[in-house]
Design a protein around this motif. Structure first.
Motif, mmCIF file in Angstrom:
data_model
loop_
_atom_site.group_PDB
_atom_site.id
_atom_site.type_symbol
_atom_site.label_atom_id
_atom_site.label_comp_id
_atom_site.label_asym_id
_atom_site.label_seq_id
_atom_site.Cartn_x
_atom_site.Cartn_y
_atom_site.Cartn_z
ATOM 1 N N ARG A 1 0.851 -1.189 0.000
ATOM 2 C CA ARG A 1 0.000 0.000 0.000
ATOM 3 C C ARG A 1 0.890 1.244 0.000
ATOM 4 O O ARG A 1 1.325 1.713 1.057
ATOM 5 C CB ARG A 1 -0.921 -0.006 1.217
ATOM 6 N N PRO A 2 1.169 1.814 -1.170
ATOM 7 C CA PRO A 2 2.048 2.988 -1.222
ATOM 8 C C PRO A 2 1.416 4.232 -0.612
ATOM 9 O O PRO A 2 2.117 5.204 -0.328
ATOM 10 C CB PRO A 2 2.299 3.168 -2.717
ATOM 11 N N GLU A 3 0.093 4.226 -0.382
ATOM 12 C CA GLU A 3 -0.579 5.416 0.143
ATOM 13 C C GLU A 3 -0.017 5.869 1.486
ATOM 14 O O GLU A 3 -0.105 7.063 1.829
ATOM 15 C CB GLU A 3 -2.080 5.150 0.280
ATOM 16 N N VAL A 4 0.556 4.949 2.239
ATOM 17 C CA VAL A 4 1.099 5.338 3.545
ATOM 18 C C VAL A 4 2.281 6.287 3.395
ATOM 19 O O VAL A 4 2.701 6.922 4.368
ATOM 20 C CB VAL A 4 1.512 4.102 4.372
ATOM 21 N N LEU A 5 2.816 6.396 2.190
ATOM 22 C CA LEU A 5 3.946 7.288 1.940
ATOM 23 C C LEU A 5 3.510 8.655 1.415
ATOM 24 O O LEU A 5 4.345 9.481 1.041
ATOM 25 C CB LEU A 5 4.907 6.647 0.928
ATOM 26 N N THR A 6 2.230 8.909 1.384
ATOM 27 C CA THR A 6 1.721 10.171 0.842
ATOM 28 C C THR A 6 2.272 11.367 1.632
ATOM 29 O O THR A 6 2.283 11.366 2.867
ATOM 30 C CB THR A 6 0.185 10.191 0.898
ATOM 31 N N CYS A 7 2.727 12.344 0.899
ATOM 32 C CA CYS A 7 3.273 13.552 1.529
ATOM 33 C C CYS A 7 2.192 14.294 2.312
ATOM 34 O O CYS A 7 1.060 14.456 1.838
ATOM 35 C CB CYS A 7 3.847 14.496 0.470
ATOM 36 N N THR A 8 2.537 14.744 3.496
ATOM 37 C CA THR A 8 1.682 15.636 4.262
ATOM 38 C C THR A 8 2.036 17.078 3.909
ATOM 39 O O THR A 8 3.109 17.352 3.369
ATOM 40 C CB THR A 8 1.869 15.400 5.770
ATOM 41 N N PRO A 9 1.147 18.019 4.200
ATOM 42 C CA PRO A 9 1.443 19.415 3.845
ATOM 43 C C PRO A 9 2.771 19.879 4.431
ATOM 44 O O PRO A 9 3.050 19.712 5.610
ATOM 45 C CB PRO A 9 0.263 20.174 4.465
ATOM 46 N N GLY A 10 3.624 20.414 3.535
ATOM 47 C CA GLY A 10 4.905 20.950 3.962
ATOM 48 C C GLY A 10 6.016 19.920 4.085
ATOM 49 O O GLY A 10 7.167 20.283 4.355
ATOM 50 N N GLN A 11 5.705 18.644 3.869
ATOM 51 C CA GLN A 11 6.742 17.606 4.013
ATOM 52 C C GLN A 11 7.726 17.653 2.846
ATOM 53 O O GLN A 11 7.347 17.951 1.706
ATOM 54 C CB GLN A 11 6.099 16.221 4.099
#
Length: 544
Positions: free
Chosen positions: A282-292
């Motif tokens: 599940r690559p979604e766990v690597l989704t960038c958070t704002p400002g990352q």
């Protein structure tokens, strides 16, 4: 009396040495004077004798060997006419060991490479008593250079596709028969990538050529494979797009997360995913958070690209094209088909084999080129027939051993499973043959494409990647438990089919650096599982 016995022993030793020298001189003379009776379309261009442990230093554009470890053999170089009307020919070599076992072993090529595979003639064939046969497939080139095929050099493409290998097999067997005055008792084949394709093509067209073939990561669906390669590249290119994934992100972000999610599923966290089929990454766990920092995470476009990269490739009408990447090879995938530049082999395929447009670039790829590739089928190179019954059925009873690295970065391991299953289904529906009686597939956890020799920018992966096949470091032993070629011979000649092969991983893939670990390689659909004990020992694992 002791001096008498000592003198007698010296005399016996001297007589034996004289006998050895006489035999060696006789073999050298037989080699130098070898002139076979007429073999249609075949000319001997050179015959050179190499005594045991002599320096063997041979290099061509595709392959090389430099060693003093070989037993005595005669190297016969041939010119094999492939099309008399066109004046085309292939350079072929037949290496004939003094200590012959009565068997031949034809060695395949890789990519678009045109050159006799001397590394494996010396590394595999001669040391194990095989007559070794290999050809340049009718041209000279490096593994990635397909420019020799254009423009419109259809005759050369047919030679590469199947004709040069077939005629070389016929010529090589006849050379062996005349050199030893004895017909070979069994004939075998070994090759990886294009070499895997060549082996499958031969048994589909000429089922009596070999008694057993060893094929690795076969590129036997060229009309679809290169389309898939273009599709894979376009998932991330151009580098200026929001979907591009830098190599550093593959290595430092994606690879660790894949291992975090899937490595321990087989019972051991060792950096190897034994069976990617059970890994639902599940690559979604690597989704960038704002400002990352985007070097430590993935954008939405990159995540969508990843889903396409790991998925099988189907066209809009759900026509199967090719398999996707498997979780576990991420550290090398950016050096395969999803890097910063299209893989050069795919560009030459469409330029010189399919479109005859020397200006074609991968960004011009579209689905219509799949249809065009199928219509042209350059050199009749596709070897996808599921019908192996003429090869596998009585009275021939041929055998196929097939291996592939689950972490292959150039040819999807999923496609190897797909082809195996098409053969399985055909045999079940149209014959009384059981697949296990003639065809066994061995996926290798963590192994990349054909290990190290064809594509030196790559590595063999975190895998037990040495088990006696072509383009590999030496196996741990030449017995049938560790050497897949010996396992093939035992299956063909003694009826003992392999259910596993014990592979070895050397430190940095060099035997001189010592053993890192050993591991069973299991027959599909079983997989290797850790049962406790030393994780570096094959005895701590079972196939199930």
């Amino acid at each position: 009396m002791a001096p008498v016995f000592a003198a007698f022993a010296l005399l016996v030793s001297a007589i034996a040495a004289l006998g050895d020298a006489t035999a060696r001189d006789s073999q050298a003379s037989a080699c130098a004077q070898f002139a076979p009776d007429d073999i249609p379309g075949v000319t001997v261009t050179a015959a050179t004798y190499f005594p045991a442990y002599a320096r063997v230093d041979i290099t061509n554009i595709f392959s090389s060997i430099n060693t003093t470890d070989l037993p005595a053999f005669c190297r016969v170089e041939l010119k094999v006419t492939t099309n008399a009307t066109a004046g085309s020919f292939a350079n072929t070599e037949v290496w004939l060991p003094d200590a012959w076992t009565g068997r031949t072993l034809t060695i395949g090529n890789g990519g678009f490479g045109g050159g006799v595979t001397v590394a494996d003639l010396g590394g595999i064939a001669v040391p194990q008593g095989f007559v070794g046969i290999s050809t340049n497939t009718g041209h000279n080139s490096t593994v990635l250079d397909g420019s020799w095929a254009g423009p419109h050099n259809d005759n050369a493409i047919v030679d590469w596709g199947w004709r040069a290998i077939h005629l070389s097999v016929v010529a090589g067997k006849e050379v062996a028969s005349q050199y030893y005055d004895q017909t070979p008792k069994k004939s075998y084949y070994a090759g990886c990538s294009t070499g895997g394709r060549q082996g499958l093509k031969e048994i589909q067209m000429f089922p009596d050529s070999f008694d057993g073939i060893l094929v690795g990561a076969p590129a036997n669906f060229m009309t679809h494979h290169e389309a898939w390669a273009a599709h894979m590249s376009l998932n991330v290119l151009p580098v200026t797009s929001s979907r591009f994934i830098p190599e550093s992100v593959w290595i430092n972000v994606i690879a660790p997360e894949v291992m975090c999610q899937c490595d321990a599923l087989d019972g051991l966290s060792d950096g190897i995913i034994n069976d990617p089929r059970v890994c639902s990454f599940r690559p979604e766990v690597l989704t960038c958070t704002p400002g990352q920092d985007t070097s430590t995470c993935l954008t939405g476009d990159q995540i969508n690209a990843l889903h396409r990269i790991y998925a099988d490739y189907y066209e809009a009408d759900q026509t199967y094209i090719f398999g996707g990447y498997q979780p576990g090879g991420e550290k090398l995938y950016a050096r395969g088909l999803v890097g910063a530049a299209p893989f050069p082999l795919l560009q030459d395929w469409f330029r010189f084999f399919v479109t005859n447009d020397t200006q074609w670039t991968p960004d011009q790829f579209n689905a219509s080129l799949i249809t065009l590739s199928e219509q042209v089928n350059p050199g009749q190179a596709d070897a996808i027939s599921p019908n192996l019954t003429a090869f596998a059925g009585a009275p021939h009873n041929g055998k196929v051993l097939h291996y592939v690295g689950w972490a292959d970065q150039l040819i999807s391991a999923g496609y190897s499973v797909h082809y195996y299953e098409t053969v399985h289904a055909f045999a079940q529906e149209n014959s009384t043959l059981a697949i296990d009686d003639f065809y066994r597939l061995f996926p290798v956890p963590g192994m990349t494409h054909c290990v190290v020799c064809f594509f030196p920018h790559a590595s063999g992966g975190q895998a037990a990647n040495a088990f006696g096949a072509v383009s590999q470091p030496a196996p741990l032993s030449l017995d049938a438990e560790h050497n897949i070629i010996a396992a093939m011979v035992r299956w063909v000649e003694d009826g003992v089919a392999p259910s596993q092969i014990v592979g070895v991983k050397y430190n940095n893939d060099l035997p001189s650096n010592g053993i890192a670990f050993t591991r069973p390689i299991c027959k599909y659909p079983t997989t290797v599982r850790y049962q406790g004990g030393d994780p570096n020992s094959a005895s701590s694992f079972v196939c199930g």
